[in-house]
Enzyme design. Structure first.
Site, PDB file in Angstrom:
ATOM      1  N   TYR A 142       0.819  -1.217   0.000  1.00 32.91           N
ATOM      2  CA  TYR A 142       0.000   0.000   0.000  1.00 32.91           C
ATOM      3  C   TYR A 142       0.855   1.270   0.000  1.00 32.91           C
ATOM      4  O   TYR A 142       0.347   2.362  -0.205  1.00 32.91           O
ATOM      5  CB  TYR A 142      -0.940   0.023   1.212  1.00 32.91           C
ATOM      6  CG  TYR A 142      -2.015  -1.054   1.181  1.00 32.91           C
ATOM      7  CD1 TYR A 142      -2.342  -1.698   0.004  1.00 32.91           C
ATOM      8  CD2 TYR A 142      -2.698  -1.407   2.326  1.00 32.91           C
ATOM      9  CE1 TYR A 142      -3.307  -2.684  -0.040  1.00 32.91           C
ATOM     10  CE2 TYR A 142      -3.682  -2.398   2.302  1.00 32.91           C
ATOM     11  CZ  TYR A 142      -3.971  -3.033   1.111  1.00 32.91           C
ATOM     12  OH  TYR A 142      -4.929  -4.004   1.069  1.00 32.91           O
ATOM     13  N   LYS A 192       3.774 -15.286   1.450  1.00 32.15           N
ATOM     14  CA  LYS A 192       3.815 -16.179   0.291  1.00 32.15           C
ATOM     15  C   LYS A 192       5.273 -16.319  -0.128  1.00 32.15           C
ATOM     16  O   LYS A 192       5.687 -15.848  -1.193  1.00 32.15           O
ATOM     17  CB  LYS A 192       2.918 -15.660  -0.835  1.00 32.15           C
ATOM     18  CG  LYS A 192       1.475 -15.782  -0.415  1.00 32.15           C
ATOM     19  CD  LYS A 192       0.439 -16.242  -1.367  1.00 32.15           C
ATOM     20  CE  LYS A 192       0.780 -16.844  -2.655  1.00 32.15           C
ATOM     21  NZ  LYS A 192       0.222 -18.230  -2.772  1.00 32.15           N
ATOM     22  N   ASP A 225      -2.409 -18.070   1.472  1.00 31.65           N
ATOM     23  CA  ASP A 225      -3.607 -18.661   0.854  1.00 31.65           C
ATOM     24  C   ASP A 225      -4.046 -19.905   1.621  1.00 31.65           C
ATOM     25  O   ASP A 225      -5.250 -20.094   1.879  1.00 31.65           O
ATOM     26  CB  ASP A 225      -3.362 -18.975  -0.635  1.00 31.65           C
ATOM     27  CG  ASP A 225      -2.075 -19.754  -0.885  1.00 31.65           C
ATOM     28  OD1 ASP A 225      -1.194 -19.764   0.001  1.00 31.65           O
ATOM     29  OD2 ASP A 225      -1.952 -20.356  -1.973  1.00 31.65           O
ATOM     30  N   ASP A 249      -5.038  -7.324   5.685  1.00 31.30           N
ATOM     31  CA  ASP A 249      -6.292  -6.659   5.340  1.00 31.30           C
ATOM     32  C   ASP A 249      -7.354  -7.720   5.023  1.00 31.30           C
ATOM     33  O   ASP A 249      -8.474  -7.703   5.558  1.00 31.30           O
ATOM     34  CB  ASP A 249      -6.025  -5.762   4.118  1.00 31.30           C
ATOM     35  CG  ASP A 249      -7.108  -4.721   3.917  1.00 31.30           C
ATOM     36  OD1 ASP A 249      -8.091  -4.728   4.665  1.00 31.30           O
ATOM     37  OD2 ASP A 249      -6.954  -3.909   2.989  1.00 31.30           O
ATOM     38  N   ASP A 253     -10.370  -9.310   7.832  1.00 28.02           N
ATOM     39  CA  ASP A 253     -11.798  -9.156   7.511  1.00 28.02           C
ATOM     40  C   ASP A 253     -12.496 -10.517   7.473  1.00 28.02           C
ATOM     41  O   ASP A 253     -13.611 -10.670   7.979  1.00 28.02           O
ATOM     42  CB  ASP A 253     -11.982  -8.463   6.153  1.00 28.02           C
ATOM     43  CG  ASP A 253     -12.070  -6.956   6.299  1.00 28.02           C
ATOM     44  OD1 ASP A 253     -11.639  -6.456   7.359  1.00 28.02           O
ATOM     45  OD2 ASP A 253     -12.543  -6.286   5.366  1.00 28.02           O
TER      46      ASP A 253
END
Ligand code: NAD
Length: 368
Positions: A142, A192, A225, A249, A253
């Site tokens: 970001y 990852k 993942d 993020d 959530d």
């Protein structure tokens, strides 16, 4: 010793309504527990814009840097949607996070037994769930450069850059290990590393910090993942999950929604330790200003109350008092007291914001 200091920024919409219930608990703590906070209050977001033409004044920013903890309600609302980006209510919140350098975002996902039916997962998968996601908040994709939309070979190319330094990874890893020591003593780090160099560095640095400083804490690694799958399959296997800004993020959530309503979710954002050893800290509910129900006394104050409980635990070393507040919330829910957002398909009669706060106060009284 000086009283612990707290800056309350109630903000917009339902922010002041839910914060009023936290203030009742602060008063209760003074009256019944002999714990007095040095509380100051100020404006943020649209409320600050209306009064001062800016979503956060320099004076409020300076006060936020001085206090032991900031407790924020919510900012924003349709009235401010057309304002210039530079003075939008959210800019006040972002300025606080940036200037206080709050790099470690704590998002608990906790399922109160009484609300286990609310989850989209089976009751036995979520009942009693209590995990903490620690998301790196001030770096990563970001913020990394280069970024932008460029033209290359006659077509547009969108670029963002995932960038982490060793020190950025190490400080959020420490934050997660410290938390784990106060909880279930387990950290799972997610990245990852199979496809991203920043993931390889992330895994290396977390392992190094663990080896050097936190060998008493159990550490595991998981690809993000696979972590998302495991969160849905059997979330109770986790205690603390530490991950980067982007994966955090998404994962926070997803984890939050395991537990039901937005009106139940607290958060904390922590920075580096101050001179008194306490981390710079801001606590806030995950929800926004809920313009659709603002001013109607319907909002669920529990997310804000649980955010205050996090402040008790992580800024003021009052873990027992935090547990007392959490247990009071649990009792009220077990007794069937519900704001509108907590009513299932079978319906029922909702209580208002203030009645929910009063029920929690009564449960606190009963805990003495
Ligand atoms: P929201 O969280 O305000 O509301 C989403 C839905 O959840 C609404 O239906 C609302 O009524 C409900 N809800 C939220 N909190 C609740 C509570 N405590 N009790 C009962 N119901 C609750 O999100 P939104 O509608 O996308 O955004 C509204 C405004 O809030 C926007 O201006 C947005 O920018 C702002 N916002 C602020 C923050 C923040 O201050 N941290 C976070 C998200 C959104």
């Amino acid at each position: 010793m000086a009283n612990p200091s707290l800056l309350i920024l109630a903000g917009d919409g339902i922010g002041p309504e839910v914060m009023a219930e936290v203030k009742k608990i602060i008063t209760w703590m003074g009256d019944k527990r002999g714990i007095t906070f040095d509380v100051s209050e100020d404006l943020v977001g649209g409320a600050a814009y209306d009064a001062h033409g800016t979503p956060l004044t320099d004076a409020t920013m300076a006060r936020a840097q001085e206090v032991d903890a900031v407790l924020l309600g919510a900012v924003g609302g349709p009235k401010y949607d057309k304002l210039d980006f530079s003075v939008k209510p959210e800019r006040g919140l972002l300025r606080l996070r940036k200037e206080m350098d709050l790099f470690s975002n704590l998002r608990p996902a906790q399922c109160f037994d009484a609300l286990a039916d609310f989850s989209s997962l089976k009751k036995d998968v979520v009942a009693g769930l209590d995990i903490m996601i620690v998301r790196e908040l001030t770096s990563g994709v970001y913020f990394g450069e280069p970024r932008g939309i460029f033209t290359e070979g006659g077509e547009r190319v969108g670029i963002n850059t995932q960038r982490y330094t060793e020190s950025e990874i190490a400080r959020v890893a420490r934050s997660a290990f410290e938390l784990a020591r106060r909880r279930g003593n387990k950290v799972c780090s997610m990245e990852k590393a199979n496809v991203m160099e920043s993931g390889i560095l992330w895994r290396d640095v977390v392992t190094e910090v663990h080896q050097a400083e936190y060998q008493d804490v159990e550490l595991s690694h998981m690809y993000a993942d696979a972590g998302a799958m495991q969160l849905c399959r059997w979330p109770k296997q986790f205690d603390v999950i530490v991950t980067d800004n982007l994966f955090g993020d998404l994962l926070s959530d997803a984890a939050a929604m395991l537990t039901g309503s937005l009106g139940m979710l607290p958060s904390a954002s922590l920075g580096a330790p101050m001179a008194n050893g306490r981390p710079k800290a801001m606590y806030e509910p995950v929800h926004g200003s809920a313009p659709d129900i603002a001013g109607q006394g319907k909002a669920n104050p529990i997310a804000c109350i649980l955010s205050f409980a996090m402040a008790l635990r992580y800024s003021f070393d009052m873990g027992d008092e935090a547990t007392r507040v959490e247990k009071a919330v649990e009792k009220v829910l077990a007794d069937g007291v519900r704001t509108g957002d907590l009513l299932g398909p079978e319906g029922g009669t909702p209580v208002g914001t203030s009645a929910m706060g009063d029920a929690i106060l009564a449960a606190l009284d009963a805990s003495l």
